[in-house]
Design a protein around this motif. Structure first.
Motif, PDB file in Angstrom:
ATOM      1  N   ASP A 193      -6.924   4.748   2.521  1.00  0.00           N
ATOM      2  CA  ASP A 193      -6.099   5.453   1.534  1.00  0.00           C
ATOM      3  C   ASP A 193      -5.022   4.496   1.040  1.00  0.00           C
ATOM      4  O   ASP A 193      -3.929   4.432   1.601  1.00  0.00           O
ATOM      5  CB  ASP A 193      -5.465   6.691   2.183  1.00  0.00           C
ATOM      6  N   PRO A 194      -5.312   3.716  -0.011  1.00  0.00           N
ATOM      7  CA  PRO A 194      -4.362   2.676  -0.434  1.00  0.00           C
ATOM      8  C   PRO A 194      -3.015   3.218  -0.894  1.00  0.00           C
ATOM      9  O   PRO A 194      -1.985   2.583  -0.650  1.00  0.00           O
ATOM     10  CB  PRO A 194      -5.098   1.958  -1.565  1.00  0.00           C
ATOM     11  N   GLY A 195      -3.007   4.374  -1.527  1.00  0.00           N
ATOM     12  CA  GLY A 195      -1.741   4.928  -1.998  1.00  0.00           C
ATOM     13  C   GLY A 195      -0.803   5.265  -0.856  1.00  0.00           C
ATOM     14  O   GLY A 195       0.365   4.864  -0.846  1.00  0.00           O
ATOM     15  N   GLN A 196      -1.309   5.997   0.125  1.00  0.00           N
ATOM     16  CA  GLN A 196      -0.482   6.365   1.268  1.00  0.00           C
ATOM     17  C   GLN A 196      -0.079   5.136   2.068  1.00  0.00           C
ATOM     18  O   GLN A 196       1.044   5.027   2.553  1.00  0.00           O
ATOM     19  CB  GLN A 196      -1.222   7.353   2.172  1.00  0.00           C
ATOM     20  N   TYR A 197      -1.015   4.204   2.168  1.00  0.00           N
ATOM     21  CA  TYR A 197      -0.737   2.960   2.897  1.00  0.00           C
ATOM     22  C   TYR A 197       0.410   2.186   2.247  1.00  0.00           C
ATOM     23  O   TYR A 197       1.333   1.721   2.937  1.00  0.00           O
ATOM     24  CB  TYR A 197      -2.003   2.114   2.948  1.00  0.00           C
ATOM     25  N   LEU A 198       0.393   2.046   0.935  1.00  0.00           N
ATOM     26  CA  LEU A 198       1.459   1.319   0.246  1.00  0.00           C
ATOM     27  C   LEU A 198       2.797   2.030   0.386  1.00  0.00           C
ATOM     28  O   LEU A 198       3.835   1.388   0.571  1.00  0.00           O
ATOM     29  CB  LEU A 198       1.105   1.136  -1.238  1.00  0.00           C
ATOM     30  N   ARG A 199       2.785   3.353   0.310  1.00  0.00           N
ATOM     31  CA  ARG A 199       4.043   4.093   0.475  1.00  0.00           C
ATOM     32  C   ARG A 199       4.573   3.950   1.905  1.00  0.00           C
ATOM     33  O   ARG A 199       5.776   3.756   2.108  1.00  0.00           O
ATOM     34  CB  ARG A 199       3.833   5.565   0.099  1.00  0.00           C
ATOM     35  N   ASP A 200       3.680   4.036   2.878  1.00  0.00           N
ATOM     36  CA  ASP A 200       4.113   3.883   4.267  1.00  0.00           C
ATOM     37  C   ASP A 200       4.710   2.505   4.515  1.00  0.00           C
ATOM     38  O   ASP A 200       5.760   2.371   5.164  1.00  0.00           O
ATOM     39  CB  ASP A 200       2.927   4.098   5.223  1.00  0.00           C
ATOM     40  N   THR A 201       4.045   1.472   4.028  1.00  0.00           N
ATOM     41  CA  THR A 201       4.548   0.119   4.272  1.00  0.00           C
ATOM     42  C   THR A 201       5.866  -0.119   3.537  1.00  0.00           C
ATOM     43  O   THR A 201       6.768  -0.776   4.066  1.00  0.00           O
ATOM     44  CB  THR A 201       3.512  -0.947   3.874  1.00  0.00           C
ATOM     45  N   ALA A 202       6.011   0.434   2.333  1.00  0.00           N
ATOM     46  CA  ALA A 202       7.270   0.294   1.601  1.00  0.00           C
ATOM     47  C   ALA A 202       8.406   0.977   2.352  1.00  0.00           C
ATOM     48  O   ALA A 202       9.550   0.501   2.348  1.00  0.00           O
ATOM     49  CB  ALA A 202       7.138   0.866   0.200  1.00  0.00           C
TER      50      ALA A 202
END
Length: 247
Positions: free
Chosen positions: A143-152
């Motif tokens: 899930d790239p969207g959730q992954y990017l938000r989590d890492t940010a």
């Protein structure tokens, strides 16, 4: 294997199978070894500008915390530790972490390696980190969207995240997928799924609503005559973006 929404078990298994060869400059990760100098320079220069550090110093980033997500065998973690960062490095593969930890210990480097995921770190209240490295990972997660938000969200106020990935263009399909895997044999067949490549505007859209500003893309291209990678204005295949967290 670490579990979580960002983990694609098939992707983890694929990289785990090659774990013992991360530091073999002529093995399956040879392209990353060639790619590393341009990545390291970009990270160093962007971090120096963000945090006001002098790169002429031996350890210019002393006192700053860095998170390397999807660290693999530690090809970025080790140079970052040498530059003075306090490095935490995570990967969903136990075998990758084992290989990375053994190599760092042999080099006398202190790096906090963990078999874990971004969402688990976030849930556990880890960090925050001054710099989050998110390099060539987002195209491999579920899930790239959730992954990017989590890492940010793991970045500290006033901190930054650097994202590197592949553009979903026909040129990238021809060069990074068909050319690199099936013609030149730079990468094992199946390393990438072109449908999971991300356009820069998609990275921006995924982070819309987060307290960040996104800059780039900054293109990276390979020169076959010089046999080296360099920063360019062409972001149609490989590119990097900086995600700056509000203070």
């Amino acid at each position: 294997m670490a579990q979580g929404a960002s983990v694609d078990p098939e992707e983890v298994a694929r990289f785990s199978a090659m774990a013992e060869r991360w530091w073999d400059a002529h093995g399956p990760f040879a392209p990353l070894h060639k790619f590393n100098p341009v990545r390291l320079k970009f990270i160093r220069d962007q971090a120096a500008a963000r945090f006001g550090r002098d790169i002429r110093q031996a350890r210019p980033f002393e006192g700053l915390r860095l998170l390397d997500i999807g660290c693999g065998g530690g090809l970025l973690s080790e140079p970052m530790a040498r530059l003075g960062f306090q490095v935490t490095a995570v990967d969903a593969s136990e075998r990758n972490i084992g290989a990375a930890r053994a190599h760092a210990e042999a080099q006398g480097l202190s790096i906090d390696y963990r078999c874990d995921t971004a969402e688990n770190l976030l849930a556990a209240g880890a960090g925050p980190f001054d710099l989050v490295l998110n390099m060539e990972v987002v195209e491999h997660v579920a899930d790239p969207g959730q992954y990017l938000r989590d890492t940010a969200r793991l970045a500290a106020p006033g901190g930054m995240m650097i994202v590197a990935t592949l553009n979903r263009t026909l040129k990238a399909l021809a060069l990074a997928k068909i050319g690199a895997e099936y013609v030149l044999r730079w990468l094992p067949a199946g390393t990438h799924d072109w449908s999971k490549f991300l356009k820069p505007e998609e990275v921006r859209a995924f982070l819309d609503g987060e307290p960040v500003s996104v800059e780039g893309p900054f293109g990276v291209s390979y020169d076959p005559l010089a046999d080296r990678w360099s920063e360019t204005s062409d972001a149609s295949v490989n590119y990097m973006m900086t995600v700056l967290k509000a203070a």
